[in-house]
Motif scaffolding. Structure first.
Motif, PDB file in Angstrom:
ATOM      1  N   TYR A 101       0.695  -1.080  -0.432  1.00  0.00           N
ATOM      2  CA  TYR A 101       0.333   0.049   0.032  1.00  0.00           C
ATOM      3  C   TYR A 101       1.049   1.384  -0.052  1.00  0.00           C
ATOM      4  CZ  TYR A 101      -3.608   3.197   1.574  1.00  0.00           C
ATOM      5  OH  TYR A 101      -4.557   3.634   1.554  1.00  0.00           O
ATOM      6  N   GLU A 102       1.736   1.368   0.611  1.00  0.00           N
ATOM      7  CA  GLU A 102       2.810   2.359   0.514  1.00  0.00           C
ATOM      8  C   GLU A 102       3.169   2.724  -0.968  1.00  0.00           C
ATOM      9  OE1 GLU A 102       4.880   5.975   1.556  1.00  0.00           O
ATOM     10  OE2 GLU A 102       3.719   4.500   3.032  1.00  0.00           O
ATOM     11  N   ASP A 103       3.802   1.844  -1.762  1.00  0.00           N
ATOM     12  CA  ASP A 103       4.114   1.862  -3.108  1.00  0.00           C
ATOM     13  C   ASP A 103       3.306   2.055  -3.971  1.00  0.00           C
ATOM     14  OD1 ASP A 103       6.924   0.763  -1.874  1.00  0.00           O
ATOM     15  OD2 ASP A 103       6.472  -1.182  -2.634  1.00  0.00           O
ATOM     16  N   TYR A 104       2.390   2.288  -3.385  1.00  0.00           N
ATOM     17  CA  TYR A 104       0.655   2.657  -3.741  1.00  0.00           C
ATOM     18  C   TYR A 104       0.854   3.576  -4.640  1.00  0.00           C
ATOM     19  CZ  TYR A 104      -3.249   4.194  -4.507  1.00  0.00           C
ATOM     20  OH  TYR A 104      -4.876   4.780  -5.825  1.00  0.00           O
ATOM     21  N   LEU A 105       0.640   4.711  -2.749  1.00  0.00           N
ATOM     22  CA  LEU A 105       0.706   5.766  -1.986  1.00  0.00           C
ATOM     23  C   LEU A 105       2.307   6.917  -2.564  1.00  0.00           C
ATOM     24  CD1 LEU A 105      -0.738   5.295   1.225  1.00  0.00           C
ATOM     25  CD2 LEU A 105      -1.757   6.039  -0.839  1.00  0.00           C
ATOM     26  N   ILE A 106       3.024   6.520  -2.801  1.00  0.00           N
ATOM     27  CA  ILE A 106       4.105   6.889  -3.279  1.00  0.00           C
ATOM     28  C   ILE A 106       4.028   6.601  -4.872  1.00  0.00           C
ATOM     29  CG2 ILE A 106       6.990   6.485  -3.684  1.00  0.00           C
ATOM     30  CD1 ILE A 106       7.265   5.039  -1.213  1.00  0.00           C
ATOM     31  N   LEU A 107       3.227   6.332  -5.637  1.00  0.00           N
ATOM     32  CA  LEU A 107       3.360   6.716  -7.109  1.00  0.00           C
ATOM     33  C   LEU A 107       2.428   7.669  -6.845  1.00  0.00           C
ATOM     34  CD1 LEU A 107       1.478   3.911  -7.599  1.00  0.00           C
ATOM     35  CD2 LEU A 107       3.516   4.028  -8.353  1.00  0.00           C
ATOM     36  N   GLY A 108       2.013   9.193  -5.749  1.00  0.00           N
ATOM     37  CA  GLY A 108       1.381   9.868  -6.195  1.00  0.00           C
ATOM     38  C   GLY A 108       2.163  11.016  -5.891  1.00  0.00           C
ATOM     39  N   GLU A 109       3.618  10.790  -5.359  1.00  0.00           N
ATOM     40  CA  GLU A 109       4.969  11.647  -5.555  1.00  0.00           C
ATOM     41  C   GLU A 109       5.241  11.702  -6.727  1.00  0.00           C
ATOM     42  OE1 GLU A 109       7.578   9.870  -2.161  1.00  0.00           O
ATOM     43  OE2 GLU A 109       5.692  10.118  -0.716  1.00  0.00           O
ATOM     44  N   ASN A 110       5.075  11.526  -7.445  1.00  0.00           N
ATOM     45  CA  ASN A 110       6.012  11.629  -8.750  1.00  0.00           C
ATOM     46  C   ASN A 110       5.402  12.893  -9.664  1.00  0.00           C
ATOM     47  OD1 ASN A 110       6.723  11.124 -11.345  1.00  0.00           O
ATOM     48  ND2 ASN A 110       5.138   9.875 -12.629  1.00  0.00           N
ATOM     49  N   PRO A 111       6.266  14.026  -9.741  1.00  0.00           N
ATOM     50  CA  PRO A 111       6.576  14.803 -10.055  1.00  0.00           C
ATOM     51  C   PRO A 111       5.371  15.313 -11.507  1.00  0.00           C
ATOM     52  CG  PRO A 111       8.356  14.348  -9.918  1.00  0.00           C
ATOM     53  CD  PRO A 111       7.967  13.342  -9.622  1.00  0.00           C
ATOM     54  N   ASP A 112       6.152  14.285 -12.652  1.00  0.00           N
ATOM     55  CA  ASP A 112       5.354  14.254 -13.760  1.00  0.00           C
ATOM     56  C   ASP A 112       4.138  14.140 -14.008  1.00  0.00           C
ATOM     57  OD1 ASP A 112       8.587  15.082 -15.160  1.00  0.00           O
ATOM     58  OD2 ASP A 112       9.323  12.498 -14.423  1.00  0.00           O
ATOM     59  N   ARG A 151      -2.323  12.468  -0.399  1.00  0.00           N
ATOM     60  CA  ARG A 151      -0.802  11.841  -0.044  1.00  0.00           C
ATOM     61  C   ARG A 151       0.117  12.634  -1.425  1.00  0.00           C
ATOM     62  NH1 ARG A 151       3.836   8.132   0.159  1.00  0.00           N
ATOM     63  NH2 ARG A 151       2.319   7.640   2.519  1.00  0.00           N
ATOM     64  N   ARG A 152      -0.488  12.934  -2.506  1.00  0.00           N
ATOM     65  CA  ARG A 152       0.282  13.840  -3.199  1.00  0.00           C
ATOM     66  C   ARG A 152       0.117  15.205  -3.364  1.00  0.00           C
ATOM     67  NH1 ARG A 152       1.663  13.282  -8.819  1.00  0.00           N
ATOM     68  NH2 ARG A 152       1.345  15.696 -10.085  1.00  0.00           N
ATOM     69  N   PHE A 153      -1.078  15.592  -2.590  1.00  0.00           N
ATOM     70  CA  PHE A 153      -1.433  17.262  -2.036  1.00  0.00           C
ATOM     71  C   PHE A 153      -0.505  17.303  -0.964  1.00  0.00           C
ATOM     72  CE2 PHE A 153      -3.776  19.414   1.362  1.00  0.00           C
ATOM     73  CZ  PHE A 153      -3.649  20.363   0.863  1.00  0.00           C
ATOM     74  N   GLN A 154       0.045  16.253   0.121  1.00  0.00           N
ATOM     75  CA  GLN A 154       0.632  16.512   0.895  1.00  0.00           C
ATOM     76  C   GLN A 154       2.307  16.666   0.602  1.00  0.00           C
ATOM     77  OE1 GLN A 154      -0.164  13.515   3.504  1.00  0.00           O
ATOM     78  NE2 GLN A 154      -0.762  14.335   5.393  1.00  0.00           N
ATOM     79  N   PHE A 155       2.547  15.208  -0.119  1.00  0.00           N
ATOM     80  CA  PHE A 155       3.699  15.516  -0.181  1.00  0.00           C
ATOM     81  C   PHE A 155       3.983  17.229  -1.747  1.00  0.00           C
ATOM     82  CE2 PHE A 155       7.310  14.837  -3.385  1.00  0.00           C
ATOM     83  CZ  PHE A 155       8.381  13.959  -2.363  1.00  0.00           C
ATOM     84  N   PHE A 156       3.355  17.456  -2.129  1.00  0.00           N
ATOM     85  CA  PHE A 156       3.631  19.118  -2.892  1.00  0.00           C
ATOM     86  C   PHE A 156       3.321  19.973  -2.374  1.00  0.00           C
ATOM     87  CE2 PHE A 156       3.852  15.401  -5.872  1.00  0.00           C
ATOM     88  CZ  PHE A 156       5.281  15.433  -6.810  1.00  0.00           C
ATOM     89  N   ASP A 157       3.053  19.407  -0.370  1.00  0.00           N
ATOM     90  CA  ASP A 157       2.459  21.409   0.308  1.00  0.00           C
ATOM     91  C   ASP A 157       1.510  21.500  -0.879  1.00  0.00           C
ATOM     92  OD1 ASP A 157       4.061  20.645   1.823  1.00  0.00           O
ATOM     93  OD2 ASP A 157       6.149  21.729   1.030  1.00  0.00           O
ATOM     94  N   GLY A 158       0.051  21.336  -1.336  1.00  0.00           N
ATOM     95  CA  GLY A 158      -0.516  22.373  -2.273  1.00  0.00           C
ATOM     96  C   GLY A 158      -0.255  22.346  -3.158  1.00  0.00           C
ATOM     97  N   ASP A 159       0.881  22.038  -3.921  1.00  0.00           N
ATOM     98  CA  ASP A 159       0.697  22.985  -4.679  1.00  0.00           C
ATOM     99  C   ASP A 159      -0.182  22.916  -5.745  1.00  0.00           C
ATOM    100  OD1 ASP A 159       1.882  23.864  -7.269  1.00  0.00           O
ATOM    101  OD2 ASP A 159       4.155  22.834  -7.465  1.00  0.00           O
ATOM    102  N   SER A 160      -0.765  24.516  -6.872  1.00  0.00           N
ATOM    103  CA  SER A 160      -1.651  24.212  -7.706  1.00  0.00           C
ATOM    104  C   SER A 160      -1.363  23.886  -8.926  1.00  0.00           C
ATOM    105  CB  SER A 160      -1.737  25.478  -7.869  1.00  0.00           C
ATOM    106  OG  SER A 160      -1.508  25.913  -7.929  1.00  0.00           O
ATOM    107  N   SER A 161       0.064  23.470  -9.593  1.00  0.00           N
ATOM    108  CA  SER A 161       0.105  22.985 -10.935  1.00  0.00           C
ATOM    109  C   SER A 161       0.422  21.451 -10.659  1.00  0.00           C
ATOM    110  CB  SER A 161       1.510  22.995 -10.562  1.00  0.00           C
ATOM    111  OG  SER A 161       2.596  22.808 -10.477  1.00  0.00           O
ATOM    112  N   SER A 195      -7.988  22.616   2.737  1.00  0.00           N
ATOM    113  CA  SER A 195      -7.542  22.925   1.337  1.00  0.00           C
ATOM    114  C   SER A 195      -7.210  22.576   0.685  1.00  0.00           C
ATOM    115  CB  SER A 195      -6.502  23.398   2.282  1.00  0.00           C
ATOM    116  OG  SER A 195      -5.825  21.906   3.363  1.00  0.00           O
ATOM    117  N   PHE A 196      -7.174  20.729   1.239  1.00  0.00           N
ATOM    118  CA  PHE A 196      -7.411  19.485   0.444  1.00  0.00           C
ATOM    119  C   PHE A 196      -8.271  19.126  -1.314  1.00  0.00           C
ATOM    120  CE2 PHE A 196      -7.880  14.876  -1.061  1.00  0.00           C
ATOM    121  CZ  PHE A 196      -7.530  14.744  -1.891  1.00  0.00           C
TER     122      PHE A 196
END
Length: 464
Positions: A101-112, A151-161, A195-196
């Motif tokens: 499950y953790e590896d799955y969530l890490i997919l959300g951290e992909n900047p591309d 996870r993506r929202f948290q990892f990128f600090d809510g970056d709108s891009s 905010s999320f």
């Protein structure tokens, strides 16, 4: 025979820009095939990561073949037999959420990452209020997706891009809006930050889509590819994808530039109506009419001199004229439908389409009948014949042959009782009057009952 692997083919590693939920035949022969066409024409530089969310184990064939497979197109195109093979190499990686499950969530951290593709069946987009703890793997697809987005929202600090574009391919109306609604329900259920919720609302884009392609699956007669491919999938040449959304998505996914039949539209409604009325409506009209005359498949029905002409005229003179769309586009679509029905590589049994024929008739054909009457002041002869054929089909036993009825027990029982009335006019009246079947009392419509009785009697005489 050689095994498919990245070392054996011309493979290029690309940044993963698409996360795909589902690895079934349809997505592989539809969306993945389209992405591959973009890549092959240097119109998109990105790859796909496919995540398995239903089966507890990853598909060993995907692992053995390095996520490579072929799509075989077989069918008729412009009146001629068409066959083509495409190697699909756009899937860069593949995993199962149940392995980690953790590896799955890490997919959300992909900047591309830019896009989410999904096809999790019609029942896949749903909210489950019992899905109340996202620290464990959520039960539903929207729940799993919400966890990854947070996870993506948290990892990128809510970056709108870092908001994503969602292209659901599930066959439900307003699939994008429904998916967004479910995600926001999970945001509320899990008491995630406002905010999320705002990030999901304002920085993520959910597109309603309409997909259309027949994908029979693994080819029964094999193929001439030089590799052993356990994942090869056959599809008809026809494909259509309507995406309701701003044109800016075309800049990243320029499907039309690759010669693909993809339309970015402001409103999906006319395209959905076109498909339901012409493609699905023709199927629903054809099944009982052809089956009662001894035919068993769609192809032999459209190739039958009399029945094929009947169906063609039904579409051309009774369905197409009443639709409020460009007539040239409608005629092109109608011709493509008839060509698809005649595909020599697909054996489409009439009885397999007969499932829930009454509810299908109500949605797919009845609106065309009523629109025709409202526009012309007369009942459409051929669709009324199809209506009569449907009623006769639901008699259950016709000339000593049992019809392949597959419907709710109460529907079958209703028709069984109705057919016990020897007075055809009264029998038809009771059927039209049953608003639970049609969502209205059709017996109130002038001349419909008489037209159906006449058509039924002609049909019974014809098949006697």
């Amino acid at each position: 025979m050689k095994t498919l692997s990245k070392s054996e083919v011309d493979f290029t590693f690309r940044p993963v820009k698409i996360l795909q939920y589902g690895n079934g035949n349809f997505l592989r022969a539809f969306a993945d095939w389209m992405i591959q066409k973009l890549i092959d024409q240097n119109l998109f530089d990105g790859g796909i990561h496919t995540v398995q969310i239903h089966s507890p184990k990853a598909d060993p064939k995907m692992i053995e073949q390095d996520c490579l497979f072929h799509v075989l197109e077989k069918g008729l195109k412009n009146g001629k037999v068409f066959e083509d093979t495409t190697l699909i190499s756009c899937i860069q990686s593949y995993s199962s959420i149940y392995e980690s499950y953790e590896d799955y969530l890490i997919l959300g951290e992909n900047p591309d990452l830019r896009f989410i593709l999904s096809n999790t069946t019609e029942s896949g987009i749903q909210f489950d209020s019992g899905d109340d703890d996202f620290k464990e793997i959520p039960a539903t697809f929207p729940g799993k997706l919400t966890a990854l987005l947070f996870r993506r929202f948290q990892f990128f600090d809510g970056d709108s891009s870092k908001g994503l574009h969602f292209l659901p391919c599930e066959l439900i109306e307003k699939n994008g809006k429904k998916l967004k609604e479910c995600i926001l329900q999970y945001v509320d259920l899990w008491k995630l930050p406002e905010s999320f919720a705002k990030w999901v609302e304002e920085d993520s884009y959910f597109y309603d889509t309409l997909v259309d392609r027949i994908v029979p699956g693994f080819p029964k007669d094999g193929s001439d590819i030089e590799f052993e491919d356990k994942l090869q999938v056959m599809a008809e040449p026809f494909h259509f994808w309507a995406i309701e959304g701003p044109e800016k998505i075309q800049e990243e996914l320029p499907f039309p530039k690759a010669g693909l039949d993809v339309s970015f539209v402001d409103d999906l409604t006319p395209y959905r109506t076109r498909k339901v009325r012409i493609l699905n409506g023709a199927h629903t009209c054809l099944v009982p009419y052809a089956y009662l005359q001894g035919l068993k498949t769609v192809r032999e029905s459209v190739e039958h001199p009399e029945i094929g002409s009947w169906l063609k005229e039904l579409i051309a003179t009774e369905i197409v004229p009443i639709l409020d769309m460009d007539k040239g586009e409608l005629e092109t679509f109608a011709n493509a439908v008839l060509e698809r029905f005649a595909n020599p590589f697909i054996r489409h049994e009439l009885k397999s389409i007969a499932l829930n024929s009454i509810s299908k008739f109500k949605v797919r054909v009845l609106p065309s009948i009523l629109d025709f009457y409202n526009q012309n002041g007369a009942w459409p002869e051929k669709m009324i014949t199809a209506f009569a054929a449907t009623i006769l089909f639901y008699k259950g036993d016709v000339n000593g042959e049992t019809m392949p009825l597959n419907d709710a027990a109460e529907v079958i029982t209703f028709f069984e009782v109705a057919w016990k009335n020897p007075d055809k006019s009264k029998m038809i009246h009771s059927i039209l009057q049953n608003s639970s079947l049609w969502d209205q009392d059709l017996s109130l419509l002038p001349g419909l009952q008489e037209s159906l009785v006449q058509s039924l009697e002609k049909l019974e005489e014809k098949i006697a």
